[in-house]
Design a protein around this motif. Sequence first.
Motif, PDB file in Angstrom:
ATOM      1  N   THR A   2      16.760  -4.825  33.553  1.00  0.00           N
ATOM      2  CA  THR A   2      17.668  -4.573  32.437  1.00  0.00           C
ATOM      3  C   THR A   2      17.498  -3.141  31.957  1.00  0.00           C
ATOM      4  N   THR A   4      16.898  -2.383  29.004  1.00  0.00           N
ATOM      5  CA  THR A   4      15.767  -2.434  28.081  1.00  0.00           C
ATOM      6  C   THR A   4      14.451  -2.238  28.825  1.00  0.00           C
ATOM      7  N   SER A  48       8.470  -6.033  31.541  1.00  0.00           N
ATOM      8  CA  SER A  48       8.482  -5.081  30.441  1.00  0.00           C
ATOM      9  C   SER A  48       7.059  -4.588  30.166  1.00  0.00           C
ATOM     10  N   CYS A  61       9.138 -10.848  28.803  1.00  0.00           N
ATOM     11  CA  CYS A  61      10.244 -10.665  27.863  1.00  0.00           C
ATOM     12  C   CYS A  61      10.209  -9.238  27.323  1.00  0.00           C
ATOM     13  N   THR A  62      11.318  -8.814  26.740  1.00  0.00           N
ATOM     14  CA  THR A  62      11.483  -7.409  26.371  1.00  0.00           C
ATOM     15  C   THR A  62      11.141  -7.087  24.928  1.00  0.00           C
ATOM     16  N   THR A 119      15.588 -10.880  28.189  1.00  0.00           N
ATOM     17  CA  THR A 119      15.935 -10.079  27.020  1.00  0.00           C
ATOM     18  C   THR A 119      15.743 -10.942  25.771  1.00  0.00           C
TER      19      THR A 119
END
Length: 135
Positions: A2, A4, A48, A61-62, A119
Amino acid sequence: MTNTVGAAWHKVLTTYGEPSRPEESPLLKPFAKLVRVAHAEPLLRQLSPWTGMWELHFSRCTEMDYTWDIPYIGTLSDGRYYVEGPSRSSPRIAETDSAQAAVAIVIDRLLPGCGPAFTGNAAELAAYEKARDSR
């Protein structure tokens, strides 16, 4: 990956990826190498990254609160590396002389299908996985 996750890696790489000043902490040079080696690995690059206390953590997860289910890598005062985790209460897994070896240890312990990063935060990821698995 992503946007992010890409942005998180960009921040880690630009903040720590190259040691800039000789008066910086002696941990900066080995940490910079670690960041570059970890980023070069496709399985870790989809997660991440976040940092603290000269440790490189990986989350599924971000957003905060991040997941704590992947081992993390830290730097030792002698320029070596350690792998611990996935939680702070877990015992040390290994100490290594190279960033490549430390990254390989983390990759060997990744959960099947643990990426790309979700996300959202850990609670949202858990809810998503619970709903997905109950179908």
